[in-house]
Design an enzyme around this catalytic site. Structure first.
Site, short mmCIF file in Angstrom:
data_model
loop_
_atom_site.label_atom_id
_atom_site.label_comp_id
_atom_site.label_asym_id
_atom_site.label_seq_id
_atom_site.Cartn_x
_atom_site.Cartn_y
_atom_site.Cartn_z
N HIS A 1 -1.89 40.88 -46.92
CA HIS A 1 -3.12 41.57 -47.29
C HIS A 1 -4.15 40.48 -47.51
O HIS A 1 -4.16 39.81 -48.53
CB HIS A 1 -2.89 42.44 -48.53
CG HIS A 1 -1.83 43.48 -48.29
ND1 HIS A 1 -0.63 43.48 -48.93
CD2 HIS A 1 -1.80 44.52 -47.42
CE1 HIS A 1 0.11 44.49 -48.49
NE2 HIS A 1 -0.59 45.14 -47.57
N HIS B 1 -6.51 48.00 -54.69
CA HIS B 1 -7.48 46.95 -54.99
C HIS B 1 -7.88 46.15 -53.76
O HIS B 1 -7.27 46.26 -52.70
CB HIS B 1 -6.95 46.01 -56.10
CG HIS B 1 -5.86 45.07 -55.68
ND1 HIS B 1 -5.85 43.75 -56.07
CD2 HIS B 1 -4.76 45.24 -54.93
CE1 HIS B 1 -4.78 43.16 -55.57
NE2 HIS B 1 -4.10 44.03 -54.88
N HIS C 1 -5.86 47.42 -50.22
CA HIS C 1 -4.45 47.80 -50.06
C HIS C 1 -3.97 48.44 -51.35
O HIS C 1 -4.69 48.47 -52.34
CB HIS C 1 -3.60 46.58 -49.68
CG HIS C 1 -3.73 45.42 -50.61
ND1 HIS C 1 -4.79 44.56 -50.60
CD2 HIS C 1 -2.92 44.98 -51.60
CE1 HIS C 1 -4.64 43.63 -51.52
NE2 HIS C 1 -3.51 43.87 -52.16
N GLU D 1 -3.01 37.58 -49.97
CA GLU D 1 -1.67 37.84 -50.51
C GLU D 1 -0.66 37.98 -49.38
O GLU D 1 -0.72 38.92 -48.60
CB GLU D 1 -1.68 39.15 -51.31
CG GLU D 1 -2.74 39.21 -52.40
CD GLU D 1 -2.76 40.57 -53.08
OE1 GLU D 1 -1.90 41.42 -52.78
OE2 GLU D 1 -3.66 40.79 -53.90
N HIS E 1 -1.56 48.23 -66.91
CA HIS E 1 -0.81 47.40 -65.98
C HIS E 1 -1.55 46.07 -65.89
O HIS E 1 -2.69 46.02 -65.48
CB HIS E 1 -0.87 48.13 -64.61
CG HIS E 1 0.09 47.66 -63.61
ND1 HIS E 1 0.14 46.38 -63.14
CD2 HIS E 1 1.05 48.35 -62.93
CE1 HIS E 1 1.09 46.30 -62.23
NE2 HIS E 1 1.65 47.47 -62.09
FE LIG Z 1 -2.60 43.01 -53.85
#
Ligand SMILES: [Fe+2]
Length: 453
Positions: free
Chosen positions: A379, A349, A385, A355, A306
């Site tokens: 976040h 992460h 999160h 964010e 990913h």
């Molecule tokens: Fe994130």
């Protein structure tokens, strides 16, 4: 109150384009457009006398001496020079539109937060009175950082105009349709589309279909630009041709009018006797633009793993530190998931960047419930999160066939600076008190024995 438009009084250029009537394709192009034939001087910017008795005027979007690949300015040919659209200023109060630094000592910004959509009220609200600041970051006076807002618009601005000297605005509609009548032309905007309104550009916002709600990223810093594609090459992600800049349009209308200016985080009003949207012709590369997010071509993993979410960057506003944006605008839209032996949703992460996310429509893959269209989440810098238990268990046990994530469009305003909640975001907006609990029931699976659990 919701008179959609008096644009019929605007005389619009008939410049044809292959793709969209009323717009010229390209991002950062050097455009030229005229609403009356011969209004644009040929071969020079500042002739001794302009045709039609127009006044020539430059709008500088970068310092005069900015490097040529970044230098932006537009020459306007207008009925009156801008000094006639400005008189003495009175300070006015728009208490819900905040600017950084805006730190409420009673509010804890250290946390993971999520909001339901901010509801409309009975009150008629315009683009100015309906702006609700959720977070601020950086400092408007030093031109670093950003603010995030929700707009709630139920009324058109009438004989009222606005510009922000502090910022460019990235507008992300979620419901309803708006018309931005700007000095340089008309932009109609609806959900799935975004617009960038440059710093210093005068405009009026009309409600075409309401109520209208959406998100705004107010960028105090360097302008948004397209991210470098690196080894991806010359295509995909956001393509330059899909951006649309309006053709010239103007009003020649006398009416008592107000111009509101946002300057160093404060609002000021001046009164004039006519419409300031009087640019008959213009040329240059500093102009408003819109973009249809359904033209965004996402790139992703095609075998396993990913990539970082930066792979979905639509626009980036540099900070001066290479690769570390003042703001990235990142889009999570419909796409195929094909990765083998991979946990497909966003992983857990912690991030040095902050964010702020918003949902335009549909369901977001890391949070099957609770993050709804019109809702937001934050976040903040270095706070952990990731998927909730349902998303984790679902993705860990899924049959990994190729699968299309359909009917989904969320975005992120990601900044290198911590984001502070406004008093409104902490006390008036519909904060989900239980959001932090979404990770509560994640189990310890480790028991010291090898093998997957
Ligand atoms: Fe994130």
């Amino acid at each position: 109150m919701n008179r959609p438009t008096d644009a019929h009084s605007m005389i619009q250029a008939a410049t044809p384009t292959a793709t969209n009537p009323g717009y010229m394709p390209g991002f950062g192009n050097d455009f030229e457009t005229e609403a009356l034939p011969g209004a644009l001087p040929e071969g020079k910017n500042s002739p001794q006398k302009c045709n039609y008795g127009l006044y020539g005027e430059q709008l500088s979007g970068t310092a005069f001496t900015a490097p040529s690949h970044q230098n932006e300015r537009t020459w306007c040919y207008r009925i009156r020079p801008s000094v006639k659209h400005s008189a003495r200023y009175d300070k006015i109060d728009l208490p819900y539109w905040r600017s950084a630094p805006d730190i409420d000592p009673d509010v804890i910004s250290l946390g993971q937060y999520r909001w339901d959509p901010v509801p409309h009220s009975e009150q008629a609200l315009t683009w100015l009175t309906g702006m609700r600041t959720m977070t601020t970051a950086g400092d408007v006076n030093t031109q670093v950082g950003m603010a995030s807002h929700i707009y709630l618009v139920t009324a058109s601005m009438q004989d009222a105009y606005f510009y922000s000297a502090d910022s460019e605005l990235l507008v992300v509609p979620q419901e309803g349709r708006l018309r931005f009548c700007t000095e340089l032309g008309i932009i109609d905007l609806e959900p799935r589309e975004i617009a960038i309104i440059p710093r210093g550009l005068l405009y009026r916002v009309e409600l075409l279909e309401g109520p209208a709600r959406g998100f705004v990223c107010e960028n105090y810093g360097q302008k948004f630009e397209l991210p470098g594609r690196g080894p991806i090459g010359a295509n995909c992600m956001a393509n330059r041709r899909d951006f649309k800049t309006p053709v010239a349009a103007f009003e020649d209308r006398d009416a008592p009018s107000t111009v509101t200016i946002k300057w160093c985080g404060q609002f000021h009003e001046t009164r004039i006797g006519h419409s300031p949207l009087d640019v008959v012709a213009w040329h240059g590369n500093y102009a408003p633009v819109k973009y249809d997010l359904s033209n965004y071509c996402p790139i992703g993993a095609i075998l396993f793993d990913h990539p970082d979410p930066s792979i979905f960057t639509v626009l980036t506003a540099p900070s001066g530190v290479p690769g570390t944006a003042n703001i990235d605008f990142v889009l999570f839209r419909e796409r195929w998931m094909t990765m083998e032996d991979t946990f497909r949703p966003p992983w857990y992460h912690k991030n040095i960047m902050s964010e702020l996310m918003g949902n335009i429509y549909g369901q977001y893959d890391a949070k099957p419930q609770g993050f709804v269209p019109g809702g937001m989440s934050l976040h903040n810098m270095m706070l952990p999160h990731g998927p909730d238990k349902n998303a984790f268990e679902g993705a860990s046990n899924a049959d990994l066939k190729p699968e299309k994530l359909d009917n989904t469009m969320s975005f992120m305003f990601e900044t290198r600076f911590p984001q502070h909640l406004t008093t409104f975001a902490a006390t008036e907006a519909p904060l989900q008190d239980d959001y932090i609990d979404c990770w509560d029931d994640i189990e310890k699976k480790f028991d010291g024995t090898p093998g997957t659990k």
